[in-house]
Design a protein around this motif. Structure first.
Motif, PDB file in Angstrom:
ATOM      1  N   MET A   1       2.838  13.065  51.290  1.00 14.64           N
ATOM      2  CA  MET A   1       2.281  13.388  49.972  1.00 14.64           C
ATOM      3  C   MET A   1       1.585  12.155  49.390  1.00 14.64           C
ATOM      4  SD  MET A   1       2.526  16.785  48.771  1.00 14.64           S
ATOM      5  CE  MET A   1       3.374  18.026  49.120  1.00 14.64           C
ATOM      6  N   ARG A   2       0.230  11.948  49.303  1.00 13.99           N
ATOM      7  CA  ARG A   2      -0.244  10.647  48.952  1.00 13.99           C
ATOM      8  C   ARG A   2      -0.407  10.528  47.382  1.00 13.99           C
ATOM      9  NH1 ARG A   2      -5.177  11.038  52.891  1.00 13.99           N
ATOM     10  NH2 ARG A   2      -5.921   9.132  52.045  1.00 13.99           N
ATOM     11  N   LEU A   3      -0.477  11.814  46.727  1.00  9.27           N
ATOM     12  CA  LEU A   3      -0.580  11.484  45.234  1.00  9.27           C
ATOM     13  C   LEU A   3       0.808  12.184  44.375  1.00  9.27           C
ATOM     14  CD1 LEU A   3      -4.276  12.310  44.841  1.00  9.27           C
ATOM     15  CD2 LEU A   3      -3.411   9.993  44.921  1.00  9.27           C
ATOM     16  N   GLN A   4       1.834  12.091  44.855  1.00 11.54           N
ATOM     17  CA  GLN A   4       3.352  12.884  44.424  1.00 11.54           C
ATOM     18  C   GLN A   4       3.297  12.296  43.137  1.00 11.54           C
ATOM     19  OE1 GLN A   4       5.095  14.729  46.495  1.00 11.54           O
ATOM     20  NE2 GLN A   4       5.976  15.446  44.637  1.00 11.54           N
TER      21      GLN A   4
ATOM     22  N   GLU B   1     -14.994  17.429  53.233  1.00 12.51           N
ATOM     23  CA  GLU B   1     -13.843  16.651  53.548  1.00 12.51           C
ATOM     24  C   GLU B   1     -14.259  15.326  53.611  1.00 12.51           C
ATOM     25  OE1 GLU B   1     -15.310  19.282  55.157  1.00 12.51           O
ATOM     26  OE2 GLU B   1     -13.937  20.742  54.645  1.00 12.51           O
ATOM     27  N   ASP B   2     -15.218  14.698  54.154  1.00 13.19           N
ATOM     28  CA  ASP B   2     -15.316  13.200  54.308  1.00 13.19           C
ATOM     29  C   ASP B   2     -15.447  12.661  52.754  1.00 13.19           C
ATOM     30  OD1 ASP B   2     -16.220  13.318  56.752  1.00 13.19           O
ATOM     31  OD2 ASP B   2     -18.414  13.719  56.292  1.00 13.19           O
ATOM     32  N   VAL B   3     -16.011  13.348  51.728  1.00 16.49           N
ATOM     33  CA  VAL B   3     -16.173  12.814  50.239  1.00 16.49           C
ATOM     34  C   VAL B   3     -14.723  13.020  49.856  1.00 16.49           C
ATOM     35  CG1 VAL B   3     -17.144  13.057  48.196  1.00 16.49           C
ATOM     36  CG2 VAL B   3     -18.256  13.347  50.182  1.00 16.49           C
ATOM     37  N   ALA B   4     -14.063  14.046  50.086  1.00 17.57           N
ATOM     38  CA  ALA B   4     -12.501  14.278  49.449  1.00 17.57           C
ATOM     39  C   ALA B   4     -11.708  13.270  50.079  1.00 17.57           C
ATOM     40  CB  ALA B   4     -12.166  15.920  49.700  1.00 17.57           C
ATOM     41  N   GLU B   5     -11.783  13.025  51.237  1.00 19.96           N
ATOM     42  CA  GLU B   5     -10.964  11.834  51.830  1.00 19.96           C
ATOM     43  C   GLU B   5     -11.137  10.446  51.146  1.00 19.96           C
ATOM     44  OE1 GLU B   5      -8.388  12.108  53.741  1.00 19.96           O
ATOM     45  OE2 GLU B   5      -8.199   9.856  53.849  1.00 19.96           O
ATOM     46  N   THR B   6     -12.422  10.158  50.733  1.00 18.97           N
ATOM     47  CA  THR B   6     -12.738   9.085  50.213  1.00 18.97           C
ATOM     48  C   THR B   6     -12.323   8.955  48.600  1.00 18.97           C
ATOM     49  OG1 THR B   6     -14.617   8.922  51.368  1.00 18.97           O
ATOM     50  CG2 THR B   6     -14.527   7.298  49.497  1.00 18.97           C
ATOM     51  N   ALA B   7     -12.367  10.367  48.045  1.00 23.02           N
ATOM     52  CA  ALA B   7     -11.856  10.164  46.864  1.00 23.02           C
ATOM     53  C   ALA B   7     -10.317  10.111  46.834  1.00 23.02           C
ATOM     54  CB  ALA B   7     -12.177  11.777  46.041  1.00 23.02           C
ATOM     55  N   LEU B   8      -9.552  10.378  47.520  1.00 24.34           N
ATOM     56  CA  LEU B   8      -7.996  10.301  47.836  1.00 24.34           C
ATOM     57  C   LEU B   8      -7.782   8.833  48.159  1.00 24.34           C
ATOM     58  CD1 LEU B   8      -6.820  13.011  50.421  1.00 24.34           C
ATOM     59  CD2 LEU B   8      -5.918  12.547  48.238  1.00 24.34           C
ATOM     60  N   PHE B   9      -8.630   7.941  48.924  1.00 25.14           N
ATOM     61  CA  PHE B   9      -8.431   6.671  49.240  1.00 25.14           C
ATOM     62  C   PHE B   9      -8.537   5.822  47.918  1.00 25.14           C
ATOM     63  CE2 PHE B   9     -10.817   2.727  50.356  1.00 25.14           C
ATOM     64  CZ  PHE B   9      -9.633   1.997  51.040  1.00 25.14           C
TER      65      PHE B   9
ATOM     66  N   ALA C   1      -0.701  16.092  43.735  1.00 23.63           N
ATOM     67  CA  ALA C   1      -0.883  15.753  42.084  1.00 23.63           C
ATOM     68  C   ALA C   1      -1.050  17.241  41.467  1.00 23.63           C
ATOM     69  CB  ALA C   1      -2.500  15.195  42.269  1.00 23.63           C
ATOM     70  N   LYS C   2      -1.064  16.784  39.963  1.00 20.82           N
ATOM     71  CA  LYS C   2      -1.259  18.004  39.183  1.00 20.82           C
ATOM     72  C   LYS C   2      -2.747  17.929  38.967  1.00 20.82           C
ATOM     73  CE  LYS C   2       3.123  18.394  36.942  1.00 20.82           C
ATOM     74  NZ  LYS C   2       3.742  18.115  35.884  1.00 20.82           N
ATOM     75  N   VAL C   3      -3.330  18.906  38.744  1.00 22.17           N
ATOM     76  CA  VAL C   3      -4.991  18.817  38.699  1.00 22.17           C
ATOM     77  C   VAL C   3      -5.537  19.731  37.621  1.00 22.17           C
ATOM     78  CG1 VAL C   3      -7.313  18.878  39.723  1.00 22.17           C
ATOM     79  CG2 VAL C   3      -5.174  18.185  41.082  1.00 22.17           C
ATOM     80  N   ALA C   4      -6.319  19.193  36.735  1.00 24.02           N
ATOM     81  CA  ALA C   4      -7.176  20.046  35.784  1.00 24.02           C
ATOM     82  C   ALA C   4      -8.541  20.141  36.478  1.00 24.02           C
ATOM     83  CB  ALA C   4      -7.109  19.080  34.322  1.00 24.02           C
ATOM     84  N   LEU C   5      -9.173  21.229  36.675  1.00 27.25           N
ATOM     85  CA  LEU C   5     -10.355  21.348  36.919  1.00 27.25           C
ATOM     86  C   LEU C   5     -11.203  21.799  35.862  1.00 27.25           C
ATOM     87  CD1 LEU C   5      -8.272  22.855  39.075  1.00 27.25           C
ATOM     88  CD2 LEU C   5     -10.393  23.218  40.321  1.00 27.25           C
ATOM     89  N   ALA C   6     -12.157  20.617  35.415  1.00 24.37           N
ATOM     90  CA  ALA C   6     -13.091  20.727  34.186  1.00 24.37           C
ATOM     91  C   ALA C   6     -14.250  21.405  34.818  1.00 24.37           C
ATOM     92  CB  ALA C   6     -12.832  19.634  33.416  1.00 24.37           C
TER      93      ALA C   6
ATOM     94  N   ILE D   1     -12.546  18.085  46.067  1.00 24.82           N
ATOM     95  CA  ILE D   1     -11.386  16.916  45.690  1.00 24.82           C
ATOM     96  C   ILE D   1     -10.259  17.397  45.012  1.00 24.82           C
ATOM     97  CG2 ILE D   1     -11.455  14.945  44.077  1.00 24.82           C
ATOM     98  CD1 ILE D   1     -14.399  14.182  44.784  1.00 24.82           C
ATOM     99  N   ALA D   2     -10.250  18.392  44.235  1.00 25.79           N
ATOM    100  CA  ALA D   2      -9.173  19.190  43.543  1.00 25.79           C
ATOM    101  C   ALA D   2      -8.514  19.601  44.668  1.00 25.79           C
ATOM    102  CB  ALA D   2      -9.678  20.320  42.528  1.00 25.79           C
ATOM    103  N   ARG D   3      -8.965  20.178  45.706  1.00 26.49           N
ATOM    104  CA  ARG D   3      -8.127  20.821  46.657  1.00 26.49           C
ATOM    105  C   ARG D   3      -7.165  19.786  47.302  1.00 26.49           C
ATOM    106  NH1 ARG D   3      -9.843  25.430  48.936  1.00 26.49           N
ATOM    107  NH2 ARG D   3     -12.030  24.807  48.640  1.00 26.49           N
ATOM    108  N   ALA D   4      -7.836  18.686  47.745  1.00 26.65           N
ATOM    109  CA  ALA D   4      -7.294  17.714  48.466  1.00 26.65           C
ATOM    110  C   ALA D   4      -6.204  16.933  47.522  1.00 26.65           C
ATOM    111  CB  ALA D   4      -8.357  16.609  48.753  1.00 26.65           C
ATOM    112  N   TYR D   5      -6.427  16.648  46.297  1.00 26.59           N
ATOM    113  CA  TYR D   5      -5.673  16.154  45.426  1.00 26.59           C
ATOM    114  C   TYR D   5      -4.171  16.986  45.503  1.00 26.59           C
ATOM    115  CZ  TYR D   5      -8.690  12.443  43.792  1.00 26.59           C
ATOM    116  OH  TYR D   5      -9.602  11.300  43.659  1.00 26.59           O
ATOM    117  N   LEU D   6      -4.443  18.437  45.128  1.00 28.68           N
ATOM    118  CA  LEU D   6      -3.091  19.355  45.140  1.00 28.68           C
ATOM    119  C   LEU D   6      -2.531  19.182  46.316  1.00 28.68           C
ATOM    120  CD1 LEU D   6      -5.140  22.163  43.202  1.00 28.68           C
ATOM    121  CD2 LEU D   6      -2.885  21.518  42.487  1.00 28.68           C
ATOM    122  N   ARG D   7      -3.178  19.423  47.460  1.00 24.53           N
ATOM    123  CA  ARG D   7      -2.494  19.274  48.626  1.00 24.53           C
ATOM    124  C   ARG D   7      -1.680  17.837  48.867  1.00 24.53           C
ATOM    125  NH1 ARG D   7      -6.868  18.374  52.355  1.00 24.53           N
ATOM    126  NH2 ARG D   7      -6.046  16.031  52.316  1.00 24.53           N
ATOM    127  N   GLU D   8      -1.993  16.813  48.045  1.00 21.66           N
ATOM    128  CA  GLU D   8      -1.204  15.768  48.267  1.00 21.66           C
ATOM    129  C   GLU D   8      -0.539  15.547  47.270  1.00 21.66           C
ATOM    130  OE1 GLU D   8      -1.239  13.890  50.817  1.00 21.66           O
ATOM    131  OE2 GLU D   8      -2.793  14.891  52.010  1.00 21.66           O
TER     132      GLU D   8
END
Ligand code: NAD
Length: 260
Positions: A1-4, A229-237, A30-35, A21-28
């Motif tokens: 979990m990278r964003l625990q 996925e490429d962009v979500a991975e960058t947003a995780l990084f 995080a708690k996420v607000a989708l605005a 990006i919201a999906r990737a953050y939740l997977r890792e």
């Protein structure tokens, strides 16, 4: 979990890159607000990603409205337990040659991208500074933060502006441990891009296939679209990076369309 244990607000999260990006953050973790401007779609996306309703919430927010942004970010901080990450991603595209560009449309595009980044960043920083646990602001730029294309003058202008704004956030945020970086994707097949293909074909007098091959992907190293996925991975990084060593930067993720 990278964003625990992290909390994030993602704007424009009902569709395309923001949703991924919201999906990737939740997977890792995080708690996420989708605005999103489309509040019903943001709610539906949050429910789909997190049926328990405990880790994802939808927020109706027009990023050009000071009132809605302040209220939405405050609500996210209250319900999620603060804000560690902001992804300012909401965006639109309108294409026309400069001499025909409608002024109201120019102002709308600048407002969504530039005013939206300012308002959401300001509201998020107020929480981050008060919390005293640092943070990461991520602005969604574009390859058009670094280069220009025909028919996209306000988009190119706005996306270049985000690089300057991102550097300003990095300078001011440093003493609070708040970093800021800009993601600069090439073309990704989201609704925003699908809409442009027929529009550009008509404006340039070429076929849709030619728009893809001769306009959008012409200068990539391999003729490939960038993926969600490429962009979500960058947003995780950018979100998970721990120190001020990585701040004030802009990173191209565009199959080499633009290199620098
Ligand atoms: P998209 O159209 O799939 O999603 C954009 C979302 O932003 C939508 O859900 C929309 O409702 C929301 N939105 C629009 N105006 C808003 C407002 N005023 N307030 C709040 N939400 C609003 O588009 P996308 O391709 O996922 O684009 C997301 C971001 O990525 C944009 O900033 C775009 O410029 C950038 N980008 C996209 C690409 C690409 O090829 N798709 C490439 C580079 C950069």
């Amino acid at each position: 979990m990278r964003l625990q244990d992290k909390t994030a607000v993602v704007t424009g999260a009902a569709s395309g890159l923001g949703l991924e990006i919201a999906r990737a953050y939740l997977r890792e973790g995080a708690k996420v607000a989708l605005a999103d401007l489309n509040g019903a779609a943001a709610d539906a996306a949050a429910k789909q990603l997190d049926p328990t309703g405990k880790r994802a919430i939808g927020i109706a927010m027009d990023v050009t409205s000071e009132e809605q942004v302040d209220a939405g970010i405050d609500r996210a901080a209250k319900e999620l337990g603060g804000i560690d990450i902001l992804v300012s991603n909401a965006g639109i595209q309108i294409v026309a040659p400069i001499e025909e560009f409608d002024y109201a449309k120019w102002k709308l595009l600048m407002a969504v991208h530039v005013d939206g980044a300012f308002l959401t960043t300001r509201a998020a920083l107020r929480h981050m500074y008060k919390q005293g646990r640092g943070g990461s602001i991520i602005l969604m730029g574009s390859a058009h933060s670094k280069t220009a294309s025909l028919l996209k003058s306000p988009y190119v202008t706005a996306k270049h502006a985000l690089i300057g704004f991102g550097k300003s956030i990095a300078k001011e945020g440093a003493k609070h441990g708040v970093r800021c970086n800009v993601i600069c994707p090439g073309f990704v097949r989201t609704p925003l891009v699908e809409k442009q293909i027929p529009e550009q074909a008509q404006a340039l007098g070429i076929t849709e296939d030619e728009v893809i091959k001769k306009v959008m992907l012409k200068d990539t190293v391999d003729g490939e679209f960038t993926t969600l996925e490429d962009v979500a991975e960058t947003a995780l990084f950018f979100a998970e990076f721990k120190t001020n060593a990585l701040t004030g930067q802009s990173l191209l993720v565009s199959h080499g369309w633009v290199m620098e």
